[in-house]
Write a protein that holds these residues in place. Structure first.
Motif, short mmCIF file in Angstrom:
data_model
loop_
_atom_site.label_atom_id
_atom_site.label_comp_id
_atom_site.label_asym_id
_atom_site.label_seq_id
_atom_site.Cartn_x
_atom_site.Cartn_y
_atom_site.Cartn_z
N HIS A 128 67.33 -28.22 -27.60
CA HIS A 128 67.90 -27.98 -26.28
C HIS A 128 69.34 -28.47 -26.16
O HIS A 128 69.90 -28.43 -25.05
N ALA A 138 62.81 -34.83 -18.58
CA ALA A 138 62.29 -33.46 -18.42
C ALA A 138 60.78 -33.44 -18.57
O ALA A 138 60.09 -32.72 -17.85
N TRP A 139 60.24 -34.23 -19.51
CA TRP A 139 58.78 -34.29 -19.68
C TRP A 139 58.13 -34.75 -18.38
O TRP A 139 57.14 -34.18 -17.94
N HIS A 142 57.89 -32.17 -15.77
CA HIS A 142 56.87 -31.16 -16.06
C HIS A 142 55.45 -31.64 -15.70
O HIS A 142 54.50 -30.88 -15.83
N ASP A 167 67.47 -29.26 -15.58
CA ASP A 167 67.68 -27.89 -16.07
C ASP A 167 66.97 -27.61 -17.38
O ASP A 167 67.01 -26.48 -17.88
N GLN A 169 63.95 -26.72 -19.49
CA GLN A 169 62.61 -26.14 -19.41
C GLN A 169 61.95 -26.27 -20.78
O GLN A 169 62.36 -25.58 -21.72
N ALA A 171 59.32 -25.71 -23.59
CA ALA A 171 58.39 -24.65 -23.97
C ALA A 171 56.99 -25.23 -24.10
O ALA A 171 56.81 -26.44 -24.30
N ASP A 172 56.00 -24.37 -24.00
CA ASP A 172 54.60 -24.82 -24.10
C ASP A 172 54.33 -25.59 -25.39
O ASP A 172 53.65 -26.61 -25.38
#
Length: 188
Positions: A128, A138-139, A142, A167, A169, A171-172
Protein backbone atom coordinates in the motif's frame (compact mmCIF):
# COMPACT_ATOMS: atom_id res chain seq x y z
CA UNK A 1 -21.48 3.67 43.99
CA UNK A 2 -22.36 2.86 40.42
CA UNK A 3 -26.01 3.83 40.97
CA UNK A 4 -25.02 7.34 42.12
CA UNK A 5 -22.66 7.80 39.21
CA UNK A 6 -25.23 6.67 36.64
CA UNK A 7 -27.95 8.82 38.22
CA UNK A 8 -25.69 11.89 38.14
CA UNK A 9 -24.82 11.22 34.50
CA UNK A 10 -28.51 10.75 33.67
CA UNK A 11 -29.25 14.11 35.31
CA UNK A 12 -26.67 15.75 33.04
CA UNK A 13 -28.20 14.14 29.94
CA UNK A 14 -31.75 15.18 30.95
CA UNK A 15 -30.55 18.73 31.63
CA UNK A 16 -29.09 18.87 28.11
CA UNK A 17 -25.57 19.44 29.35
CA UNK A 18 -24.29 16.29 27.63
CA UNK A 19 -25.74 14.12 24.89
CA UNK A 20 -24.35 10.68 25.62
CA UNK A 21 -22.35 8.98 28.31
CA UNK A 22 -19.46 6.57 27.99
CA UNK A 23 -17.14 4.61 30.20
CA UNK A 24 -13.44 3.88 30.14
CA UNK A 25 -11.60 0.65 30.90
CA UNK A 26 -14.48 -1.25 32.46
CA UNK A 27 -14.49 -5.01 32.58
CA UNK A 28 -17.34 -6.73 30.75
CA UNK A 29 -19.21 -7.69 33.92
CA UNK A 30 -19.16 -4.14 35.31
CA UNK A 31 -20.16 -2.63 31.98
CA UNK A 32 -23.12 -5.01 31.74
CA UNK A 33 -24.04 -4.26 35.36
CA UNK A 34 -24.09 -0.53 34.53
CA UNK A 35 -26.26 -1.17 31.48
CA UNK A 36 -28.66 -3.21 33.63
CA UNK A 37 -28.91 -0.47 36.27
CA UNK A 38 -29.58 2.14 33.60
CA UNK A 39 -32.27 -0.02 32.02
CA UNK A 40 -33.91 -0.73 35.39
CA UNK A 41 -34.25 2.98 36.18
CA UNK A 42 -34.77 4.23 32.60
CA UNK A 43 -31.61 6.31 32.89
CA UNK A 44 -29.21 7.27 30.14
CA UNK A 45 -26.93 4.34 29.47
CA UNK A 46 -23.32 4.07 28.42
CA UNK A 47 -23.23 4.33 24.63
CA UNK A 48 -19.49 3.91 24.23
CA UNK A 49 -16.48 2.35 25.87
CA UNK A 50 -13.00 3.80 25.69
CA UNK A 51 -10.49 0.96 25.96
CA UNK A 52 -7.11 -0.30 24.82
CA UNK A 53 -7.25 -2.29 21.59
CA UNK A 54 -4.63 -2.91 18.95
CA UNK A 55 -3.62 -5.59 16.49
CA UNK A 56 -1.03 -6.61 19.10
CA UNK A 57 -3.49 -6.42 22.01
CA UNK A 58 -6.76 -8.09 21.07
CA UNK A 59 -7.77 -9.29 24.55
CA UNK A 60 -10.91 -7.15 24.51
CA UNK A 61 -12.28 -9.51 21.84
CA UNK A 62 -12.79 -12.22 24.44
CA UNK A 63 -15.67 -10.60 26.34
CA UNK A 64 -15.96 -6.86 25.73
CA UNK A 65 -16.33 -6.90 21.94
CA UNK A 66 -19.16 -9.47 21.96
CA UNK A 67 -20.90 -7.51 24.73
CA UNK A 68 -20.53 -4.23 22.81
CA UNK A 69 -21.90 -5.81 19.63
CA UNK A 70 -24.85 -7.32 21.50
CA UNK A 71 -25.65 -4.10 23.36
CA UNK A 72 -24.87 -1.85 20.36
CA UNK A 73 -22.09 0.10 22.08
CA UNK A 74 -19.27 1.76 20.22
CA UNK A 75 -15.58 1.48 20.98
CA UNK A 76 -13.21 4.42 21.18
CA UNK A 77 -9.70 2.95 21.06
CA UNK A 78 -6.82 4.35 23.07
CA UNK A 79 -3.18 3.45 22.37
CA UNK A 80 -3.89 1.95 18.94
CA UNK A 81 -0.14 1.67 18.31
CA UNK A 82 0.46 -0.20 21.59
CA UNK A 83 2.41 2.59 23.22
CA UNK A 84 4.53 3.11 20.11
CA UNK A 85 5.44 -0.55 19.64
CA UNK A 86 3.51 -0.59 16.34
CA UNK A 87 4.86 2.78 15.17
CA UNK A 88 7.37 1.17 12.82
CA UNK A 89 10.37 2.12 14.96
CA UNK A 90 10.53 -1.23 16.75
CA UNK A 91 11.79 -4.48 15.29
CA UNK A 92 12.87 -7.78 16.81
CA UNK A 93 16.22 -7.26 18.59
CA UNK A 94 16.20 -3.59 17.60
CA UNK A 95 14.51 -1.16 19.98
CA UNK A 96 15.31 2.55 19.88
CA UNK A 97 16.74 3.76 23.18
CA UNK A 98 15.06 7.16 23.10
CA UNK A 99 11.52 5.83 22.57
CA UNK A 100 9.00 6.20 25.40
CA UNK A 101 8.27 2.48 25.29
CA UNK A 102 11.95 1.69 26.01
CA UNK A 103 11.50 3.22 29.49
CA UNK A 104 7.76 2.75 30.05
CA UNK A 105 6.63 -0.60 28.67
CA UNK A 106 2.88 0.03 28.53
CA UNK A 107 0.38 -1.22 27.57
CA UNK A 108 1.62 -4.76 28.21
CA UNK A 109 2.12 -6.70 25.00
CA UNK A 110 3.59 -10.08 24.15
CA UNK A 111 6.56 -8.67 22.27
CA UNK A 112 7.56 -11.84 20.42
CA UNK A 113 4.03 -12.14 19.07
CA UNK A 114 4.02 -8.39 18.30
CA UNK A 115 7.22 -8.72 16.27
CA UNK A 116 5.62 -11.52 14.23
CA UNK A 117 2.69 -9.18 13.59
CA UNK A 118 5.01 -6.31 12.64
CA UNK A 119 6.75 -8.53 10.06
CA UNK A 120 3.41 -9.24 8.35
CA UNK A 121 2.40 -5.57 8.63
CA UNK A 122 5.68 -4.64 6.92
CA UNK A 123 4.69 -6.76 3.92
CA UNK A 124 1.15 -5.38 3.81
CA UNK A 125 2.47 -1.83 4.20
CA UNK A 126 4.74 -2.30 1.19
CA UNK A 127 1.70 -3.28 -0.91
CA UNK A 128 0.00 0.00 0.00
CA UNK A 129 3.06 2.29 0.02
CA UNK A 130 2.20 2.84 3.67
CA UNK A 131 3.83 2.57 7.07
CA UNK A 132 3.48 -0.11 9.71
CA UNK A 133 1.64 2.41 11.89
CA UNK A 134 -0.84 3.15 9.10
CA UNK A 135 -1.54 -0.56 8.65
CA UNK A 136 -2.04 -0.99 12.42
CA UNK A 137 -4.57 1.88 12.37
CA UNK A 138 -6.23 0.67 9.16
CA UNK A 139 -6.68 -2.80 10.68
CA UNK A 140 -8.49 -1.24 13.64
CA UNK A 141 -10.72 0.78 11.33
CA UNK A 142 -11.72 -2.49 9.63
CA UNK A 143 -13.01 -3.89 12.96
CA UNK A 144 -16.77 -3.47 13.17
CA UNK A 145 -16.86 -2.66 16.89
CA UNK A 146 -14.47 0.32 16.48
CA UNK A 147 -16.13 3.68 16.01
CA UNK A 148 -13.08 5.91 16.44
CA UNK A 149 -9.43 5.89 17.43
CA UNK A 150 -7.50 8.24 19.69
CA UNK A 151 -4.19 8.92 18.01
CA UNK A 152 -1.24 10.62 19.60
CA UNK A 153 1.26 12.61 17.60
CA UNK A 154 4.10 14.87 18.65
CA UNK A 155 4.60 16.40 15.22
CA UNK A 156 2.33 17.45 12.38
CA UNK A 157 3.88 14.91 9.99
CA UNK A 158 2.98 12.12 12.45
CA UNK A 159 -0.59 13.39 12.63
CA UNK A 160 -0.84 13.56 8.84
CA UNK A 161 0.59 10.04 8.51
CA UNK A 162 -1.83 8.65 11.08
CA UNK A 163 -4.81 10.35 9.45
CA UNK A 164 -3.85 8.85 6.08
CA UNK A 165 -4.71 5.41 7.50
CA UNK A 166 -8.41 6.10 6.86
CA UNK A 167 -7.76 5.85 3.12
CA UNK A 168 -6.19 2.38 3.30
CA UNK A 169 -8.57 -0.35 2.22
CA UNK A 170 -7.13 -3.70 3.23
CA UNK A 171 -7.93 -6.57 0.89
CA UNK A 172 -9.64 -9.67 2.27
CA UNK A 173 -6.46 -11.74 1.99
CA UNK A 174 -4.47 -9.03 3.80
CA UNK A 175 -7.03 -8.90 6.60
CA UNK A 176 -6.91 -12.67 6.83
CA UNK A 177 -3.10 -12.68 7.15
CA UNK A 178 -3.19 -9.92 9.75
CA UNK A 179 -5.96 -11.64 11.69
CA UNK A 180 -4.16 -14.99 11.65
CA UNK A 181 -0.81 -13.63 12.85
CA UNK A 182 -2.46 -11.56 15.60
CA UNK A 183 -5.11 -14.07 16.66
CA UNK A 184 -5.56 -14.53 20.37
CA UNK A 185 -4.23 -17.81 21.75
CA UNK A 186 -6.94 -20.19 22.83
CA UNK A 187 -7.82 -20.00 26.51
CA UNK A 188 -8.72 -23.67 26.81
Amino acid sequence: PLEETLRALDDLVRAGKIRYIGASNLMAWSLMKALGISALHDWARFEALQAYYSIAGRELERELAPLMKDQKLSLLVWSPLAGGLLSGKFRRDQEPENARRANFDFPPVNKERAYDIIEVMDEVAANHHATVAQIALAWLLHQDVVSSIIIGAKRMDQLDANLAAVDIQLADDELQRLNEVSELPSEY
